[in-house]
Structure formats: C-alpha cells, structure tokens
Design an enzyme around this catalytic site. Structure first.
Site, PDB file in Angstrom:
ATOM      1  N   ASN A  10       0.865  -1.190   0.000  1.00  0.00           N
ATOM      2  CA  ASN A  10       0.000   0.000   0.000  1.00  0.00           C
ATOM      3  C   ASN A  10       0.895   1.231   0.000  1.00  0.00           C
ATOM      4  OD1 ASN A  10      -1.823   2.035   0.512  1.00  0.00           O
ATOM      5  ND2 ASN A  10      -2.344   1.348   2.595  1.00  0.00           N
ATOM      6  N   TRP A  11       1.006   1.838  -1.163  1.00  0.00           N
ATOM      7  CA  TRP A  11       1.933   2.972  -1.297  1.00  0.00           C
ATOM      8  C   TRP A  11       1.374   4.261  -0.697  1.00  0.00           C
ATOM      9  CZ3 TRP A  11       4.034   2.447  -7.054  1.00  0.00           C
ATOM     10  CH2 TRP A  11       4.715   1.219  -7.166  1.00  0.00           C
ATOM     11  N   LYS A  12       0.082   4.254  -0.376  1.00  0.00           N
ATOM     12  CA  LYS A  12      -0.570   5.446   0.202  1.00  0.00           C
ATOM     13  C   LYS A  12      -0.314   6.669  -0.682  1.00  0.00           C
ATOM     14  CE  LYS A  12      -0.281   3.272   4.680  1.00  0.00           C
ATOM     15  NZ  LYS A  12      -0.207   3.398   6.128  1.00  0.00           N
ATOM     16  N   HIS A  93      -9.728   1.035   4.919  1.00  0.00           N
ATOM     17  CA  HIS A  93      -8.430   1.282   5.564  1.00  0.00           C
ATOM     18  C   HIS A  93      -8.633   2.261   6.725  1.00  0.00           C
ATOM     19  CE1 HIS A  93      -4.355   2.569   6.309  1.00  0.00           C
ATOM     20  NE2 HIS A  93      -3.960   1.464   5.710  1.00  0.00           N
ATOM     21  N   GLU A  95      -7.034   4.702   7.716  1.00  0.00           N
ATOM     22  CA  GLU A  95      -6.846   6.133   7.392  1.00  0.00           C
ATOM     23  C   GLU A  95      -8.090   6.700   6.717  1.00  0.00           C
ATOM     24  OE1 GLU A  95      -3.113   5.537   5.381  1.00  0.00           O
ATOM     25  OE2 GLU A  95      -2.232   4.976   7.308  1.00  0.00           O
ATOM     26  N   GLU A 165      -5.410  -4.951  10.551  1.00  0.00           N
ATOM     27  CA  GLU A 165      -4.389  -3.924  10.762  1.00  0.00           C
ATOM     28  C   GLU A 165      -4.682  -3.151  12.038  1.00  0.00           C
ATOM     29  OE1 GLU A 165      -2.461  -2.714   6.808  1.00  0.00           O
ATOM     30  OE2 GLU A 165      -4.300  -1.572   6.950  1.00  0.00           O
ATOM     31  N   GLY A 171       2.211   2.399  10.754  1.00  0.00           N
ATOM     32  CA  GLY A 171       3.132   3.522  10.608  1.00  0.00           C
ATOM     33  C   GLY A 171       3.805   3.942  11.904  1.00  0.00           C
ATOM     34  N   SER A 211       3.272  -1.954  10.362  1.00  0.00           N
ATOM     35  CA  SER A 211       4.718  -1.988  10.576  1.00  0.00           C
ATOM     36  C   SER A 211       5.355  -3.342  10.258  1.00  0.00           C
ATOM     37  CB  SER A 211       5.060  -1.521  11.998  1.00  0.00           C
ATOM     38  OG  SER A 211       4.624  -0.171  12.183  1.00  0.00           O
ATOM     39  N   GLY A 232       2.770  -1.015   4.304  1.00  0.00           N
ATOM     40  CA  GLY A 232       2.837   0.391   3.926  1.00  0.00           C
ATOM     41  C   GLY A 232       4.277   0.821   3.704  1.00  0.00           C
ATOM     42  N   GLY A 233       4.860   1.444   4.718  1.00  0.00           N
ATOM     43  CA  GLY A 233       6.201   2.019   4.619  1.00  0.00           C
ATOM     44  C   GLY A 233       7.235   1.133   3.941  1.00  0.00           C
TER      45      GLY A 233
HETATM   46  P1  PGA Z   1       2.673   0.426   7.632  1.00  0.00           P
HETATM   47  O1  PGA Z   1       1.220   0.595   6.972  1.00  0.00           O
HETATM   48  O2  PGA Z   1       3.240  -0.861   7.073  1.00  0.00           O
HETATM   49  O3  PGA Z   1       3.447   1.630   7.182  1.00  0.00           O
HETATM   50  O4  PGA Z   1       2.472   0.358   9.097  1.00  0.00           O
HETATM   51  C1  PGA Z   1       0.374  -0.496   6.774  1.00  0.00           C
HETATM   52  C2  PGA Z   1      -0.941  -0.060   6.167  1.00  0.00           C
HETATM   53  O5  PGA Z   1      -1.446   0.994   6.540  1.00  0.00           O
HETATM   54  O6  PGA Z   1      -1.496  -0.760   5.311  1.00  0.00           O
END
Ligand code: PGA
Length: 249
Positions: A10-12, A93, A95, A165, A171, A211, A232-233
């Site tokens: 997930n590149w956000k 998600h 967010e 998640e 994050g 994470s 994500g990251g």
């Molecule tokens: P993260 O994000 O790996 O940066 O914690 C995961 C996500 O939000 O899908």
C-alpha cells in the site's frame, strides 16, 4: 486447505511518477510463490499496469466511490477501475475511516459496488490503541466485520481478502507480535466459519498489516492463520518489499 500467501504493498499518498515507475520495474521480475498486489495512487495505475504486462503483479486501488458514476466531482468509480485492469481495491483502511469519516454503512455500499464490478475487496479492520489496552479488540473487530463485510453473500465472500491492521501498529514501528496477530486472525476465521461455513473460512486469505518489515515478516507470515501482509512504509523500498515477498513465498 493450503492458501496462497499475498504480499500487498500500500503505497498510500507517496512517490512521484518516476519513483513509482522505478519501484514497479524493480519488483516486476521478482520470482515468488506469493501473489503480489500493488496499491499505488490512482494516477499511476494505468501506466504501471502497462509497464508490467505479462508479469506476476496485480494492481489494486486504495479507495473507490460508493456510486457507480455521475456527478461526483473528484471521485473514482468501480467501473473505471475495472476498465483499466485493476483487480483489487482496499476498503475500510483505517486512514479512510479516521480522516475521511468512512463509516460501516458507507463501507458496506463500497463492498457491494466493488463486487458488482468483479473487483476483489481487501477489507481492512483493526482496533485503535485504547481498545487494545481495554482488551476489547475482538468485540471491536467483530463489529467492523458484522456491520459491513458480513452483509456479503457466501459467493461474494469467496472473492474477499481481509486485512487485520491494528491501528496502533500502522506507521508506528510497533508491530503486533506473531502471537497477537495469530490470535486475532484465528478469531476472524472463526467468525467466518460461523457465518459462512468451513469451506469459505478456510479459503479466505487474512493478511496482517501494521509496521511489517523485511525483518519481522517471516515470523508473522508463518503463523497458521496469517496469509501474508498488507505493507505500507516497507513497500516503498524495492529491496525491503522484495524480502517481504520472499518471506510470503
Ligand atoms: P505500515 O502501513 O506498514 O506503514 O504500518 C500499513 C498499512 O497501513 O497498510
């Protein structure tokens, strides 16, 4: 049943066009047992899909509109995504829930509209920190499933991927322990079993997100009910994500 694992990135809201292309190019020849699904920003999807034709990479959108078309300025619909070759879509998600106030009802509609255009929903769920501290995480996740996801039919549920998640892990560099992840994944599978029967419960992939790194992926993904990760990251760095793909393979 042996479930094929998934490494999803997930590149956000990150990367410029050239960086996005470079990343997809660096990943496109990765040999892996796992399914690889990338979720870049909308604006890069068409180009990345074209740049990796014939390669074992699938693409997903990070969001979609709950309406099919019409006067909804700035929105992106399921038929648009279908028409460019997108196969998956993130729904719910944390967010989106937190910053864009997406509620259970809206997510239920998004799930239906995704399904009706043959997109595989990756339905995200997970509890915030205070809920975990109060040890109410199972009730919290149960409600997220019940109010949105479990409105789907048995047939539709077979097309779904679930991503657990925990919000406190996204994050933050705080990862759920393999034991915490396994416990929640087993709980989710138990609910699936109860609602949809053993076949569906054994078939649906449940990803862990929050994470995930090249260093902790293998310990998480070898838990019996953890079928890969939504990353994500660490999905923004080719080397790290390649290692995560291998950990899922
Ligand atoms: P993260 O994000 O790996 O940066 O914690 C995961 C996500 O939000 O899908």
């Amino acid at each position: 049943m042996k479930r094929r694992k998934i490494a999803a990135g997930n590149w956000k809201m990150n990367l410029r066009r050239n960086e996005a292309l470079q990343l997809a190019m660096a990943l496109r020849d990765t040999e892996a047992q796992a399914e690889v699904i990338l979720f870049p920003p909308f604006v890069y999807l068409t180009e990345l899909i074209a740049a990796t034709v014939g390669k074992p990479i699938q693409y997903g959108a990070q969001n979609l509109c709950d309406r099919e078309n019409g006067a909804f300025t700035g929105e992106i619909s399921a038929p648009m995504l279908q028409s460019i070759g997108v196969s998956h879509v993130l729904i719910g998600h944390s967010e989106r829930r937190q910053y864009f106030h997406e509620d259970h009802e809206l997510l239920k509609t998004k799930l239906q509209v995704a399904m009706s255009y043959g997109l595989h929903p990756v339905f995200c769920c997970g509890e915030p920190r205070e809920v975990r501290l109060a040890e109410q995480q199972e009730n919290y996740v149960m409600k997220q499933l019940e109010e949105s996801l479990f409105a789907l039919s048995e047939e539709a549920m077979q097309q779904v991927v679930i991503a657990y998640e925990p919000v406190w892990a996204i994050g933050t560099g705080l990862t759920a322990t393999p034991g915490q992840a396994q416990e929640m994944h087993a709980f989710i599978r138990k609910q699936l079993n109860w609602r949809y029967g053993a076949d569906v419960a054994q078939q649906v992939r449940i990803l862990y997100g929050g994470s995930v790194t090249a260093g902790n992926a293998a310990a998480l993904f070898t838990q019996p009910d953890v079928d890969g990760g939504l990353v994500g990251g660490a999905s923004l760095k080719a080397e790290d994500f390649t290692a995560i793909i291998h950990a899922a393979s």
